[in-house]
Every structure is written in structure tokens, then in C-alpha cells.
Design a protein around this motif. Structure first.
Motif, PDB file in Angstrom:
ATOM      1  N   SER A 386       7.672  28.087 -59.284  1.00  7.91           N
ATOM      2  CA  SER A 386       6.357  27.442 -59.379  1.00  7.91           C
ATOM      3  C   SER A 386       6.526  25.931 -59.307  1.00  7.91           C
ATOM      4  O   SER A 386       6.169  25.188 -60.220  1.00  7.91           O
ATOM      5  CB  SER A 386       5.672  27.848 -60.692  1.00  7.91           C
ATOM      6  OG  SER A 386       5.486  29.235 -60.770  1.00  7.91           O
ATOM      7  N   TRP A 387       7.065  25.477 -58.164  1.00  8.72           N
ATOM      8  CA  TRP A 387       7.473  24.077 -58.090  1.00  8.72           C
ATOM      9  C   TRP A 387       6.289  23.113 -58.050  1.00  8.72           C
ATOM     10  O   TRP A 387       6.380  22.008 -58.575  1.00  8.72           O
ATOM     11  CB  TRP A 387       8.413  23.849 -56.916  1.00  8.72           C
ATOM     12  CG  TRP A 387       7.915  24.276 -55.568  1.00  8.72           C
ATOM     13  CD1 TRP A 387       8.100  25.487 -54.972  1.00  8.72           C
ATOM     14  CD2 TRP A 387       7.178  23.482 -54.643  1.00  8.72           C
ATOM     15  NE1 TRP A 387       7.515  25.508 -53.728  1.00  8.72           N
ATOM     16  CE2 TRP A 387       6.954  24.275 -53.492  1.00  8.72           C
ATOM     17  CE3 TRP A 387       6.693  22.170 -54.651  1.00  8.72           C
ATOM     18  CZ2 TRP A 387       6.256  23.811 -52.385  1.00  8.72           C
ATOM     19  CZ3 TRP A 387       6.012  21.697 -53.541  1.00  8.72           C
ATOM     20  CH2 TRP A 387       5.794  22.505 -52.433  1.00  8.72           C
ATOM     21  N   ALA A 388       5.171  23.524 -57.482  1.00 10.08           N
ATOM     22  CA  ALA A 388       3.996  22.645 -57.482  1.00 10.08           C
ATOM     23  C   ALA A 388       3.463  22.473 -58.909  1.00 10.08           C
ATOM     24  O   ALA A 388       3.061  21.368 -59.302  1.00 10.08           O
ATOM     25  CB  ALA A 388       2.915  23.212 -56.567  1.00 10.08           C
ATOM     26  N   ASP A 389       3.491  23.545 -59.701  1.00 10.89           N
ATOM     27  CA  ASP A 389       3.071  23.449 -61.100  1.00 10.89           C
ATOM     28  C   ASP A 389       4.027  22.556 -61.884  1.00 10.89           C
ATOM     29  O   ASP A 389       3.597  21.793 -62.769  1.00 10.89           O
ATOM     30  CB  ASP A 389       3.031  24.836 -61.743  1.00 10.89           C
ATOM     31  CG  ASP A 389       1.928  25.720 -61.171  1.00 10.89           C
ATOM     32  OD1 ASP A 389       0.948  25.163 -60.624  1.00 10.89           O
ATOM     33  OD2 ASP A 389       2.049  26.955 -61.270  1.00 10.89           O
ATOM     34  N   GLY A 390       5.311  22.658 -61.585  1.00 10.30           N
ATOM     35  CA  GLY A 390       6.288  21.819 -62.260  1.00 10.30           C
ATOM     36  C   GLY A 390       6.056  20.342 -62.013  1.00 10.30           C
ATOM     37  O   GLY A 390       6.178  19.511 -62.929  1.00 10.30           O
ATOM     38  N   ILE A 391       5.702  20.008 -60.799  1.00 11.14           N
ATOM     39  CA  ILE A 391       5.392  18.605 -60.470  1.00 11.14           C
ATOM     40  C   ILE A 391       4.176  18.139 -61.263  1.00 11.14           C
ATOM     41  O   ILE A 391       4.158  17.019 -61.805  1.00 11.14           O
ATOM     42  CB  ILE A 391       5.150  18.452 -58.954  1.00 11.14           C
ATOM     43  CG1 ILE A 391       6.475  18.561 -58.188  1.00 11.14           C
ATOM     44  CG2 ILE A 391       4.463  17.132 -58.642  1.00 11.14           C
ATOM     45  CD1 ILE A 391       7.439  17.408 -58.419  1.00 11.14           C
ATOM     46  N   GLN A 392       3.171  18.987 -61.377  1.00 15.24           N
ATOM     47  CA  GLN A 392       1.978  18.603 -62.136  1.00 15.24           C
ATOM     48  C   GLN A 392       2.286  18.431 -63.621  1.00 15.24           C
ATOM     49  O   GLN A 392       1.737  17.545 -64.285  1.00 15.24           O
ATOM     50  CB  GLN A 392       0.882  19.654 -61.934  1.00 15.24           C
ATOM     51  CG  GLN A 392       0.318  19.669 -60.524  1.00 15.24           C
ATOM     52  CD  GLN A 392      -0.117  18.292 -60.037  1.00 15.24           C
ATOM     53  OE1 GLN A 392      -0.873  17.592 -60.731  1.00 15.24           O
ATOM     54  NE2 GLN A 392       0.375  17.884 -58.876  1.00 15.24           N
ATOM     55  N   THR A 393       3.179  19.253 -64.149  1.00  8.88           N
ATOM     56  CA  THR A 393       3.574  19.098 -65.549  1.00  8.88           C
ATOM     57  C   THR A 393       4.276  17.769 -65.761  1.00  8.88           C
ATOM     58  O   THR A 393       4.000  17.054 -66.745  1.00  8.88           O
ATOM     59  CB  THR A 393       4.492  20.258 -65.979  1.00  8.88           C
ATOM     60  OG1 THR A 393       3.790  21.501 -65.825  1.00  8.88           O
ATOM     61  CG2 THR A 393       4.912  20.112 -67.435  1.00  8.88           C
ATOM     62  N   ALA A 394       5.164  17.419 -64.861  1.00 14.79           N
ATOM     63  CA  ALA A 394       5.845  16.126 -64.965  1.00 14.79           C
ATOM     64  C   ALA A 394       4.857  14.975 -64.855  1.00 14.79           C
ATOM     65  O   ALA A 394       5.021  13.926 -65.502  1.00 14.79           O
ATOM     66  CB  ALA A 394       6.925  16.010 -63.888  1.00 14.79           C
ATOM     67  N   ASN A 395       3.824  15.157 -64.063  1.00 15.66           N
ATOM     68  CA  ASN A 395       2.826  14.093 -63.889  1.00 15.66           C
ATOM     69  C   ASN A 395       1.997  13.856 -65.153  1.00 15.66           C
ATOM     70  O   ASN A 395       1.421  12.786 -65.325  1.00 15.66           O
ATOM     71  CB  ASN A 395       1.909  14.419 -62.712  1.00 15.66           C
ATOM     72  CG  ASN A 395       2.581  14.138 -61.371  1.00 15.66           C
ATOM     73  OD1 ASN A 395       3.512  13.322 -61.291  1.00 15.66           O
ATOM     74  ND2 ASN A 395       2.128  14.805 -60.319  1.00 15.66           N
ATOM     75  N   ILE A 396       1.919  14.853 -66.036  1.00 11.62           N
ATOM     76  CA  ILE A 396       1.246  14.621 -67.320  1.00 11.62           C
ATOM     77  C   ILE A 396       1.954  13.494 -68.060  1.00 11.62           C
ATOM     78  O   ILE A 396       1.321  12.571 -68.588  1.00 11.62           O
ATOM     79  CB  ILE A 396       1.247  15.912 -68.170  1.00 11.62           C
ATOM     80  CG1 ILE A 396       0.388  16.993 -67.503  1.00 11.62           C
ATOM     81  CG2 ILE A 396       0.745  15.613 -69.587  1.00 11.62           C
ATOM     82  CD1 ILE A 396       0.496  18.357 -68.183  1.00 11.62           C
TER      83      ILE A 396
END
Length: 508
Positions: A386-396
Motif C-alpha cells: 500500500s505504497w500510496a497510503d504509506g506516502i500519505q501517512t508520511a505526509n501527515i
């Protein structure tokens, strides 16, 4: 009476833990003072100065986050000791005879945990209190064993399970065996302690918004569990525990509003060659050398631990500096102090190099925290597809670290593939937690399911002896290959000698 039994067993609790009467006498084989009430045991754990500091030079100097170059040494040799160089070049010849504060610090914490476990059933107090103390003691022991295993033992892999682990001290007895268990047995004890610690039911917040980070809490144990399972490359468990921790506490400091520079002037006169006054801009956190309450109230921490650099020389490598956006990343603005070497004495001739500053010149928070949990969750999401979700988590996290005026394509990470997302999340982890986690990360990255994130460490520096850097000689290359046995750092030779050979040194 053998000295090694003091090193691994008796840790002078009375001299350094509390001012209670029962602790004022140092334990010995012939005399000891036994705690009688639950308050006596509570006082042991309330002394945060005993547990907080982690003087692990291996973490400070032993990775590519630390700058060790001939130019830096030539510019300010007094700031980089020969012992610093030994750690930074993964030495195995001279370090075994060096004083090792971290080794003794962590055994002291394990001793106190064992003291509590040994006495908690016999003191007065409610069963609920006793169960909480037991869980907390198991947490402390698991935490210290995990930290030491990641420094003094090889990485935990199927191929290394039979390698040397640590002595498994579970009592305060002089007679308990100090022979090193296997690595598999060491990690089995850590996991057993962790599972008991997960029974702890204690809120992080106690009164008037004050977080009790100097003591274990439910969220602190969850945070450690996430860290532990990430080290084992168990991404499902690591993500689950990180999410559980974030559900309980997810406060982040906004560097746009909650960070500032010190209001104390820090002028330094340099000679270049004429005298010139340069003002060093420190973050306000630099002023907090002797105010532990400010560290305790940082807000993002689950558990109050900090990496402590007694040499005051967190010099970031050019590799580390290069992964920050120096225009918009507020971590660079507030933690990378330009001209730091001037303040350390490199003024005549002037030599400028930055330093990394968090709290004062010595301390970087290292306990489980909200940023760490977000980055564990992000990495686990990426590694599990779920790499797109991982990027969004890092963006938090980045929303609280990047200048609010930054363009969207600077503020937020973007990725085009799973591999690209992994690279960017790992870089974000390194930006957020330099020095503190890099050694642990390199060990696990070199022993996981992919090769694209492997790290070989290499430095070109002067040769040296036990007490001198030979700066007049031609520099040589020092390398730590991904499968090097030097990832298990030497334990103190004094303990090995005192044990009569029962305690074994790592083999190189």
C-alpha cells in the motif's frame, strides 16, 4: 568477591537512585537494604535521571549520519577525540579496553527492573499496583536488552540465531550465571518481557495535561512493540502496534508555530584573519540543559529517553545534510546550526561546520514517539504494497515539519512506484530521527527481504593508534560491509577478564 558480579548485578542503587532511607546504603554481598512498601519501588522508577540517558557512542558516531572527514578533523581536532574516531571507524582493536558507559548504564537499568520483580510480591500495597509495577519492570528490562542486543550482538536473522547474545540476568543474585546466551534465547526473553509489559494499563496523561513520560504507560509499551517488530521485519505486527499507539496519542508539534530560536545571544569572535563577531543561532531547545521538565513536556514522546553525546559533537555528514530541503524543511532550520564549530573553538583560524542540535548540545530524544509511529506505519504500508497510503501517512508528519509557505510539491512527498515510495519514506525517517535510529535501521535494512535498501558504510580518514590520530599520514579507507561481524560491537575487556573467561568477546 568477583568484580564482574558488581558490573552485571550490583549497581549501587542507593548511591544514585533515590534519597529514601532504604536506598541510602549501597548493596553489598554481606549487607543489603530490602524495600518494604510499594512506594519504595515506585521511587526507583520515578527517578527519570537513572533511566533517561543513553550514552551510546556507537549510535552517535558509527553511522553515515556522522561526519568524519580529514577536513573536519583538521579544522577542529580538539572536538573529535581519538575514542570518537574508534567508534566512527568500527574499531575492534582498541575499543574493548575503552570505558563503556552505555554498557554499564543499561545493566544498571536491568538490575533495577530485576530488583522490582524480585521484591514486588513481598512489599505492602494493592495487587493492582503490584501488577502494574511488574509490567513496567518487564518493559524496562525488554527495552534495555533490545537496545544492547542491537549494539553488542549481530543482527537477529535465521542464520545468526546461534550466535552470541547477552547474559540473561533475571535476578539480583551474585551467583546468577553471566555466560552469554544465544541470540535466539536473548530475543526470546525480550519478547516474553514485552508480552507481559503489554498488560500494563496506564494512561500517558496524568494531571493538568502533563504527560508522565518518565514512567512507562500503555502507549509507551505499544510504541516499543512497534519498534521491536519493525526490527524483526514483521511489518504486519509493527504497523498494528504503531496504529494502536497513535490511536491513544497522536500529538505533533507544529514547527511553524511551536519552534523558535533562542533569545540568548551567542556571539563568537573568529579570526579570518582579522577579528569578526559571528552570532550563532540556536533553537530555543538549546537553552534547556538543566530543565528536564521541558524535555518531559515535549508532547510527542511516549517515553522519556534521550541519546546523550558527552562530546557535544553531533556533526551531520554531507550525506545527511543533502537529504533536507534547506529552504523549506524546518527541521533543517532549527536543528542544523550553522557555524557550530566556531562555538566549539575553531576560531583561529576560523573553520565553519554545522552541528545538529535538539536539546542543548548533547541530547536527542530517542524514546518511542508519535513521529516514529507515523514513520513505522508509513514504511510498513509501503513494504506491504500500500505504497500510496504509506506516502500519505508520511505526509501527515511533513505537514508539521515543512514551512507552511512551501509549494505543495515541496510540502508533500510523491512517489511513482513502491520502490520510489520506500526510498522517500526511509529518507523521511532519517531526516526526522538522525543519529538516534540510523544504526538500528542499517542493521535491519541489510537483513530484510529486499536488497535495494542495503547500506554499506565507508569512510576515508587518517590511521590511528590507541591514543593518537596520525594526521600526518596518508588517509586510508574504513568500511563496514553489510554482513560484517563488526555490527556486533566489542564488549568491555574488563568484564571478560573479571569473569575468568566466562563472558566471551565477539569474534571478528
Amino acid at each position: 568477591m568477583k568484580i564482574y558480579k558488581y558490573i552485571l548485578g550490583i549497581v549501587l542503587v542507593g548511591a544514585s537512585v533515590s534519597c529514601n532511607d532504604f536506598l541510602e546504603e549501597s548493596p553489598s554481598k554481606s549487607t543489603s537494604v530490602v524495600p518494604e512498601t510499594i512506594d519504595h519501588l515506585e521511587s526507583l522508577l520515578n527517578d527519570y535521571s537513572t533511566f533517561a540517558a543513553e550514552g551510546a557512542s556507537e549510535l552517535i558516531f558509527g553511522t553515515d549520519d556522522f561526519a568524519l572527514t580529514t577536513d573536519l578533523f583538521d579544522g577542529i581536532p580538539a572536538s573529535i577525540s581519538t575514542t570518537n574516531v574508534h567508534y566512527a571507524t568500527w574499531d575492534t582493536e582498541y575499543l574493548p579496553t575503552t570505558t563503556r558507559p552505555y554498557w554499564t548504564q543499561e545493566w544498571k537499568k536491568i538490575f533495577i527492573a530485576n530488583l522490582i520483580l524480585q521484591n514486588v510480591s513481598d512489599v505492602s500495597g494493592s495487587e493492582t499496583q503490584k501488577q502494574q509495577l511488574k509490567a513496567e519492570a518487564h518493559f524496562i528490562r525488554a527495552y534495555s536488552y533490545f537496545q544492547m542486543a542491537n549494539i553488542y550482538c549481530l543482527p537477529y536473522t535465521n542464520g545468526n540465531k546461534a550466535e552470541l547474545g547477552l547474559p540473561l540476568k533475571q535476578t539480583t543474585s551474585f551467583e546468577e550465571n553471566i555466560e552469554r546466551a544465544t541470540l535466539e534465547e536473548t530475543y526470546a526473553q525480550i519478547e516474553t518481557d514485552l508480552q507481559i509489559a503489554l498488560e500494563l494499563n496506564m494512561d500517558l496523561e496524568v494531571i493538568n495535561g502533563q504527560n508522565r513520560t518518565w514512567r512507562a504507560s500503555t502507549v509507551a509499551v505499544l510504541g516499543f512493540a512497534a519498534r521491536y517488530y519493525l526490527a524483526l521485519n514483521d511489518y504486519t505486527k509493527a504497523q498494528s502496534y504503531a496504529e494502536d499507539a497513535l490511536d491513544l496519542h497522536n500529538f505533533l508539534r507544529d514547527y511553524n508555530t511551536d519552534m523558535s530560536f533562542s533569545t540568548r545571544p551567542n556571539p563568537v569572535t573568529i579570526f579570518n584573519p582579522d577579528p569578526e563577531v559571528v552570532n550563532i543561532d540556536y533553537p530555543y531547545t538549546h537553552d534547556l540543559q538543566t530543565i528536564p521538565t521541558d524535555k518531559l513536556e515535549w508532547g510527542e514522546s511516549y517515553y522519556y529517553r534521550f541519546l546523550s553525546n558527552y562530546s557535544w559533537n553531533y556533526y551531520p555528514s554531507t550525506d545527511l545534510l543533502g537529504i533536507y530541503d534547506q529552504d523549506y524543511d524546518l527541521r533543517y532550520k532549527y536543528h542544523i546550526v550553522e557555524d557550530y564549530t566556531y562555538d566549539r573553538g575553531a576560531v583561529n583560524p576560523a573553520f565553519s561546520y554545522p552541528g545538529y542540535i535538539f536539546f542543548f548540545k548533547s541530547d536527542i530524544l530517542s524514546g518511542p514517539s508519535v513521529p516514529e509511529m507515523l514513520l513505522i506505519k508509513a514504511e510498513c504500508q509501503v513494504r506491504q504494497g500500500s505504497w500510496a497510503d504509506g506516502i500519505q501517512t508520511a505526509n501527515i508528519l511533513r505537514g508539521y515539519r515543512i514551512d507552511a509557505s512551501a509549494p505543495a510539491n515541496v510540502r508533500d512527498l510523491f512517489a511513482t512506484s513502491q520502490e520510489d515510495a520506500l526510498t522517500k519514506v526511509l529518507e523521511e525517517r532519517r531526516r526526522e530521527m538522525p543519529f538516534v535510529h540510523r544504526w538500528y535501521d542499517i542493521r535491519r535494512l541489510n537483513n530484510n527481504e529486499v536488497a535495494t535498501d542495503d547500506v554499506t558504510l565507508s569512510r576515508t580518514f587518517y590511521p590511528y593508534t590507541g591514543g593518537t590520530v596520525l594526521s600526518s599520514e596518508t588517509p586510508i579507507n574504513f568500511t563496514l560491509d553489510k554482513n560484517s561481524r563488526k555490527f556486533a560491537r566489542p564488549i568491555p575487556e574488563t568484564d571478560i577478564i573479571a569473569s575468568g573467561g566466562v563472558l566471551k568477546q565477539n569474534q571478528y
